[in-house]
Scaffold this active site. Structure first.
Site, PDB file in Angstrom:
ATOM      1  N   SER A 711      39.746  41.281  36.058  1.00 34.33           N
ATOM      2  CA  SER A 711      40.319  39.804  36.444  1.00 34.33           C
ATOM      3  C   SER A 711      39.231  38.690  36.103  1.00 34.33           C
ATOM      4  O   SER A 711      39.562  37.620  36.227  1.00 34.33           O
ATOM      5  CB  SER A 711      40.944  39.644  37.654  1.00 34.33           C
ATOM      6  OG  SER A 711      40.177  39.774  38.708  1.00 34.33           O
ATOM      7  N   LYS A 754      45.030  35.647  45.599  1.00 31.41           N
ATOM      8  CA  LYS A 754      44.144  34.637  44.943  1.00 31.41           C
ATOM      9  C   LYS A 754      44.361  33.298  45.074  1.00 31.41           C
ATOM     10  O   LYS A 754      43.628  32.376  45.252  1.00 31.41           O
ATOM     11  CB  LYS A 754      44.047  35.256  43.548  1.00 31.41           C
ATOM     12  CG  LYS A 754      43.516  36.537  43.329  1.00 31.41           C
ATOM     13  CD  LYS A 754      43.534  36.834  41.833  1.00 31.41           C
ATOM     14  CE  LYS A 754      42.825  38.321  41.529  1.00 31.41           C
ATOM     15  NZ  LYS A 754      42.851  38.532  40.301  1.00 31.41           N
TER      16      LYS A 754
END
Length: 823
Positions: A711, A754
């Site tokens: 990511s 996140k």
């Protein structure tokens, strides 16, 4: 070459035959004549596989090898004298000269016999010992030069005479104790006059290893041979005494069992006269209980068969209690005994909401199951698997579901289980056999449709005792668990009415076949706002009750709870938060118990006094004043986090250096980013020669913390582009996403955690893949109202959104080169 299977002292008895003119029991004169005979210089050597021939001793030998048969027949036609030597290794079929022992015995062939089974048997008598010198022939059989084995003269002193007497006495005891030796052998012992022949005779026939017998043969002193024989006889005598003692004890135990049996039979007769015995009462009680069970015809037939087996058993037999326990287990199991489900869906929703804050997906799935069950009535129960970090309420959710359904609740902890029998049970033939934990838990629940929580299913281990996760395949398959087979129960049991709820922290360690049978429901970590609500509604009241405080004794404001969450815990769940609140409550309880004055409304100073200095620093955004620094978003086991990716250039030859304790996948992201940037340098206004004249260093701070995953791909590329173009990244911007060599941006996981981490760090804009839009839509709007999201599909879009137009300094000087190294 092999010795006869059973050979004992009978070997020494005279062999009655018209052609035989010898007496095996040698006199002193016979021995002297035998010792004075000349030893031939060369002898044909007959290897013996499993016996040792001693001088004066007569033994029969069965000859099997072709070489040996040829040797015996030729010698029998000639002077009938051969050399007999034992092999060093009995497993060798055709031994060479080097594989024979160095000392053997001259033998005289007395008789050659053809047996009815086709074997050749030869009767030989030992004469003198000899030493092998050298081989002179190996085909068709071995011939060797030999030398007479000289024996040292000995003096028959008082000690030696005592030793010989002890050997005679001990041999007589062994003959008396051993059932395999005829008593006539003791007569043979008494008639042996020669001490030397006595030692040879006993050495040949005693129960000793071949190596020990060979060692005796090789001793040159008669006294040493006698002492060795004495030692071996002592061991044999002790073994015989021990064996006889054990046999006597076993016979005594059997006699006791027979006595007990007859007494029990008499007792049974007396009890029948008095009106029945306890065993019959137990039998009748089992029969009555069986009539009330709602089990299938197959189970009923199996139970009757096992009950009849119990009736034929002696109540004092060890197997009686085992059979009785088995039948009682069958009766204790709740065959088709179902509790009534409560189909009040609104009540169920209220219970779920009251016991757990959030977890909307799980609650919705349970309500859906109840709704369908209410309409259809016979729906197979689904297998749910709650996956999420520790402390988010996965296990306790099972209790709430059981309460909402009105069902029994059982929990089975799978962490560390390595034995398949823990799931399927042991067969009754094993000592201490018992059913598996699945059947035991159902018996404990007392109902056939409980809520069954399989806790920590990802922690199941594997070793030589089997794979428990494979045993769970049948348990957790809705198409198979209607006929689950437990090794102890021995009949199929229906598990299809049970609502199984498995919990796990990670799916990566669960067997794929097992994972395929379960419906996965992700239980994400809580936001700070959710944790504050949980602390107010659940944790603080629970800790007050546990520590004996009233509501008025302590008051924690939401801002103070938020401080505890951010400064003293770093987790996705609330387990650590509960411990910290417990510490605060104990601090107040101490004040009350010591009758000290305090303020019920705790302050920041009170929190720091009780809990100490803050443990964690809040994740704060750091401004990107220099080019090459980008803010990324990461997922961890304790929730979301932000990280900074730094890149810098230095004069060199285009080498890429990666630091910060990065995993393989994250390193690959940096390599892909640099490769894509080189391939599309013109699009971003980068001179190609920069890649050959400047080294690139990418670092991710917090080097002690391992980092991995794809990511950070977009963040890596943005940092490298910023460094090469000297355009800095926009303020209050973060990003996450995987990249490809074609410049595509791919979706990643952990979006909710996140995003919440970005909000805590004062991030205003977030770049992520267009495919992750669905994850944003699942987050409560109140949590993301201050954030701006940019959805992209190409890396060019990321660069356009992330970098400013102005450069922070002059373009990189292409004239800078590293001076060549001179040796």
């Amino acid at each position: 070459m092999s010795k006869q299977d059973i050979f004992d002292f009978n070997s020494a008895m005279p062999i009655i035959n018209e052609d035989t003119e010898f007496f095996p029991l040698m006199s002193q004169q016979d021995e002297e004549e035998m010792n004075n005979e000349e030893t031939p210089e060369t002898l044909a050597i007959l290897p013996l596989r499993n016996t040792v021939l001693f001088p004066g001793v007569v033994i029969p030998i069965t000859v099997g090898r072709d070489k040996s048969i040829k040797l015996i027949k030729e010698a029998y036609k000639g002077n009938k004298i051969i050399g007999v030597v034992s092999q060093k290794d009995v497993s060798i079929e055709d031994p060479t000269f080097e594989q024979l022992n160095s000392v053997g015995t001259v033998a005289n062939i007395i008789k050659l016999l053809q047996m009815p089974d086709g074997n050749t048997t030869v009767i030989i008598q030992g004469k003198q010992r000899f030493s092998l010198i050298e081989e002179v022939q190996n085909e068709p059989y071995i011939k060797a030069v030999v030398q007479k084995f000289e024996e040292q003269k000995h003096k028959a002193d008082k000690d030696f005479k005592t030793l010989i007497a002890s050997i005679r006495e001990m041999s007589a005891q062994i003959i008396q104790l051993s059932p395999n030796i005829p008593s006539e052998a003791s007569i043979a012992l008494k008639n042996i006059e020669s001490n030397s022949f006595l030692i040879n005779f006993i050495s040949s026939n005693m129960n000793a290893e071949m190596a020990d017998k060979q060692k005796i043969l090789e001793m040159d002193k008669l006294q040493d041979r006698a002492q060795k024989v004495m030692d071996l006889l002592m061991v044999e005598l002790q073994m015989l005494e021990l064996r006889n003692q054990i046999q006597s004890k076993v016979r005594t135990d059997l006699d006791k069992q027979q006595r007990d049996y007859f007494l029990n039979q008499q007792l049974k007769t007396i009890q029948e006269e008095l009106g029945g015995n306890s065993a019959d009462l137990e039998f009748d009680a089992l029969q009555e209980r069986a009539k009330k069970k709602k089990w299938s015809k197959e189970v009923d037939q199996h139970f009757d068969k096992e009950l009849d087996k119990l009736g034929r058993m002696n109540p004092s037999a060890p197997d009686y209690s085992i059979q009785l326990n088995y039948l009682e287990l069958l009766l204790d199991l709740p065959w088709s005994e179902l509790t009534k489900d409560n189909f009040d869906l609104k009540r169920a929703q209220r219970i779920l909401d009251k016991d757990h804050f959030g977890l909307e997906k799980v609650k919705q799935r349970i309500i859906e199951y109840l709704a369908v069950l209410k309409l259809k009535r016979d729906m197979k129960a689904p297998i749910l698997c709650l996956v999420g970090p520790p402390g988010v309420g996965k296990t306790s959710l099972g209790k709430s579901i059981a309460k909402a359904l009105g069902r029994k609740y059982v929990r089975m902890a799978l962490g560390g289980i390595r034995d398949e029998a823990e799931i399927r049970g042991h067969r009754k033939t094993y000592i201490g056999a018992m059913p598996g934990r699945v059947i035991s838990s159902i018996k404990k629940a007392g109902a056939d449709n409980p809520v069954f929580v399989l806790d920590e299913i990802d922690k199941v281990g594997t070793d030589h005792r089997g794979d428990p996760s494979s045993a769970l395949l049948e348990v957790l398959d809705p198409e198979q668990n209607s006929s689950f087979y437990d090794h102890y129960v021995e009949v199929d049991y229906d598990l299809s009415n049970i609502l199984f709820i498995a919990t796990a922290n990670s799916l990566s360690t669960i067997q794929p076949a097992l994972l395929d049978r379960m419906e996965i429901i992700e239980v994400n970590g809580y936001t700070i706002e959710e944790k504050i609500e949980i602390a107010k509604k659940y944790l603080l009241p629970k800790q007050k009750e546990n520590h004996g405080l009233q509501n008025k004794d302590i008051n924690l404001k939401p801002a103070l709870i938020e401080k505890v969450i951010e400064d003293y815990t770093r987790e996705s769940g609330v387990r650590g938060l509960e411990k910290k609140i417990g510490s605060l409550v104990r601090g107040i309880a101490t004040k009350i118990a010591m009758e000290e004055t305090y303020d019920a409304n705790l302050t920041v100073a009170d929190v720091e006094r009780i809990l100490g200095a803050p443990i964690y620093d809040k994740d704060l955004y750091e401004g990107n004043e220099v080019a090459g620094v980008v803010t990324g978003l990461a997922w961890t086991s304790v929730g979301g986090d932000i990280l900074f990716i730094e890149s810098s250039l230095s004069p060199g030859k285009g080498k890429l250096t990666l630091t910060g304790n990065l995993g393989d996948v994250m390193k690959e992201s940096a390599v892909i980013a640099l490769a894509y940037l080189r391939a599309h340098a013109a699009e971003f206004g980068i001179d190609y020669s920069l890649f050959d004249n400047w080294d690139v260093h990418v670092h991710v701070p917090a080097g002690a913390t391992p980092k991995d995953g794809p990511s950070a791909g977009v963040t890596m590329l943005t940092a490298l582009t910023s460094a090469f173009t000297q355009r800095k990244v926009k303020q209050h911007l973060a990003m996450t996403g995987e990249i490809t060599l074609r410049g595509k941006v791919l979706p990643v996981g952990g979006i909710k955690e996140k995003i919440l981490a970005a909000k805590r760090a004062n991030i205003k804009e977030i770049i992520l893949c267009k495919s992750n839009r669905k994850d944003i839509l699942e987050i409560k709007e109140s949590y993301i109202k201050d954030l701006t999201f940019h959805y992209v599909t190409e890396m060019s879009e990321v660069i356009e959104l992330a970098l400013t137009k102005n450069k922070v300094k002059k373009p990189l000087d292409l004239s800078i080169k590293i001076a060549p190294i001179v040796n």
